[in-house]
Enzyme design. Structure first.
Site: not given
Ligand code: NDP
Length: 433
Positions: A112, A152
C-alpha cells in the site's frame, strides 16, 4: 510494540486480526513465527516529493510505499493521496491487504502507498506535476513482477494516467506495472465498478445465508467516491432503497431513495474534480443536506460504510443497533473500529469485514494483470462473471474457515483465518526470509 510505537492505526489493525487468530495460534503454535514475521513489512519506502505549483512555488510532500508481503506474488495494493496519510495508516492498510489479496486466490502479494498530497482544489497541471515527481522516485521499486500499485482515495483514472505516463517515460517499458488504467490503454473493463459491485454481491450472499435479502430493504451508504457510488448503483439494481451518501463535509438524505439517474449525476459531479456533495441539493428537490454529520443516525436495515477508516466508532455502532440495523458490510478499508465490531457481534448484527467484502476491487486489478500479461482485453460480461464468482468463493471460504475452526458463522474470523493460513503456509515453505 516499540518498533511500531505511536502507530495507533497499525496496532489496531493487528489487534483486530489477533482477536481471531490468537486462539488459532494457541492450538497451532507453528503459526506464531510466521505471524511475527508478517507484522514487520518486508520493505518500507518513505521519500520526499518535491514539485512546483501553478504560481511557481516549490511544494514538498511525503511519499510512501510499504511492500508488506510477497509470499503469494508481487506486492499489490493501492496508492492514496490524502492530507492525513501517515506511515501508520499506510502500514495498517498494507497489513489488511495481505489477508484480502490472499482471499482472492489470484497469487498476489500485498502493499500500500500514497502521499500526504491533497489533490482537492489543485489544477490538472498541479496534479500531473505531483504525480510525475512521485513516480520519479517510486518507479525503481515497481514492475509487473515486483510491485503493482493501483488507485485508492483521491487516486482515480486521472492520477493513474499521469503516474503510468511517467513510469513509462522513465523505464521505457509499456507493461502492467500499474492497474486501474483506462480501458483504451490496457485497463480492465469493470475495474471502476468492481469494489462496489463486489461488495453488493458479497452482502447478498451473506444475507441469503441468513434467510434474508437486500431486496425490499433500506440501506445507508457513506462516501460518494468510487466505492460508494457503484455500491449505491448495484444496491438499487438489487432492489434495495439507498437513503444516504456522504463526503467529508456532511451527508445527503434522499427520503425516497436515490435513483440510477441520481447516481449518474453524482458520478459526473465527482469526475469534474471540483464538485462537492452539497451541490446535489440544487439538483434534487427532495434531498436534505446535513453538514458536519455522518449518515449512520438514519434508520435503515443495512449499513455500507464506504468512505474512510474509523468512520464507525462505538458511538455510531450504538445508534445503528438502536435503530435496528441487521447488517454492516464494509466497503471502505477499516471503517469500523474494534469497539464497533465487537458491539455488532454482541448484538447479532451481520458483520462483513472489508478485507473480504471489498476485495472485488483488487480482484479485478488481479484480472487486469492477467489480461496485460496476455495482451488481451476481456469483455464486460466476462469480467463481471469472474468478479461474481470470486466474491462467492471468498464468502464460501471465509464461512468454511469459520466453521472449521469453531467460530460458527463469524465471517470476520473466517476471513482472517482463511487469508492467513495460505500466506503463513507459503512463508513457512519459502524458508525464513
Ligand atoms: P474516493 O476518493 O473515490 O472517495 C472517497 C470518499 O470518501 C469521498 O466521498 C470522500 O469525501 C470521502 N471521505 C474521504 N475521507 C473521509 C473522511 N475522513 N471522512 C468522511 N468522508 C471521507 O475513494 P474510494 O471510493 O476509492 O475509497 C473509499 C474507501 O474504500 C477507502 O477506504 C478505500 O481504501 C476503500 N477501497 C477502495 C477500493 C477501490 O477500488 N477504489 C478498493 C477497496 C477498498 P471528500 O471528497 O469530501 O473527501
Amino acid at each position: 510494540h516499540a518498533r511500531n510505537s505511536g502507530e495507533h492505526e497499525y496496532l489496531e489493525a493487528i489487534d483486530e486480526v489477533l482477536n481471531t487468530l490468537g486462539p488459532l495460534m494457541v492450538k497451532y503454535p507453528q503459526y506464531i513465527e510466521p505471524f511475527e514475521r508478517l507484522v514487520e513489512p518486508e520493505r518500507q519506502i518513505v521519500f520526499r516529493v518535491s514539485w512546483v505549483d501553478d504560481y511557481g512555488n516549490q511544494v514538498v510532500n511525503r511519499g510512501y510505499r510499504v511492500q508488506m508481503n510477497s509470499a503469494l506474488g508481487p506486492y499489490k495494493g493501492g496508492l492514496r493521496f490524502h492530507r492525513d496519510l501517515n506511515l501508520s495508516v499506510v502500514k495498517s492498510l498494507a497489513f489488511e491487504q495481505v489477508f484480502k489479496n490472499s482471499l482472492t486466490n489470484l497469487m498476489i502479494g500485498a502493499g500500500k502507498g500514497g502521499s500526504d498530497f491533497d489533490p482537492n482544489g489543485r489544477s490538472d497541471g498541479e496534479v500531473m506535476r505531483f504525480c510525475q515527481s512521485y513516480m520519479t522516485e517510486l518507479y525503481r521499486y515497481l514492475g509487473p513482477e515486483t510491485d503493482i500499485p493501483a488507485g485508492d482515495i483521491n487516486v482515480g483514472g486521472r492520477e493513474i494516467g499521469y503516474l503510468f505516463g511517467q513510469y513509462k517515460r522513465l523505464t521505457n517499458h509499456f507493461n502492467g506495472a500499474i492497474t486501474g488504467k483506462d480501458t483504451n490503454w490496457g485497463g480492465s473493463n469493470i475495474r471502476p465498478e468492481a469494489t462496489g459491485y463486489g461488495l453488493v454481491y458479497f452482502s447478498e450472499y451473506y444475507c441469503n445465508h441468513h434467510g434474508t435479502s437486500l431486496k425490499g430493504h433500506k440501506s445507508v451508504v457513506s462516501g460518494s467516491g468510487n466505492v460508494a457510488l457503484y455500491t449505491a448503483e448495484k444496491l438499487i439494481n438489487f432492489g434495495s432503497t439507498v437513503l444516504t451518501l456522504s463526503d467529508s463535509n456532511g451527508y445527503i438524505l434522499e427520503p425516497n431513495g436515490f435513483t440510477k439517474k441520481d447516481v449518474d449525476f453524482l458520478k459526473e459531479l465527482k469526475n469534474k474534480h471540483d464538485g462537492n456533495l452539497q451541490q446535489y441539493t440544487a439538483y434534487s428537490k427532495t434531498a436534505k443536506y446535513f453538514p458536519n454529520e455522518k449518515p449512520f443516525s438514519v434508520k435503515a436495515d443495512f449499513a455500507f460504510p464506504c468512505a474512510a477508516q474509523g468512520e464507525i466508532t462505538g458511538q455510531e455502532a450504538n445508534t445503528l443497533v438502536k435503530n435496528g440495523v441487521k447488517g454492516v458490510f464494509e466497503g471502505a478499508n477499516l471503517p469500523c473500529n474494534n469497539e464497533a465490531i465487537n458491539f455488532f457481534k454482541k448484538n447479532k448484527v451481520l458483520f462483513a469485514p472489508g478485507k473480504a467484502a471489498n476485495a472485488g476491487g483488487v480482484a479485478v486489478s488481479g484480472l487486469e494483470m492477467i489480461q496485460n500479461s496476455q495482451r488481451q482485453q476481456w469483455s464486460k460480461e466476462e469480467v463481471e462473471e469472474k468478479l461474481h464468482s470470486i466474491m462467492k468463493d471468498i464468502f464460501d471460504s471465509s464461512l468454511k474457515a469459520a466453521k472449521d475452526f469453531g467460530f460458527n458463522d463469524d465471517i470476520q474470523a473466517g476471513a482472517n483465518i482463511s487469508g492467513f493460513l495460505k500466506v503463513a503456509n507459503s512463508m513457512i515453505q519459502q524458508g525464513n526470509v
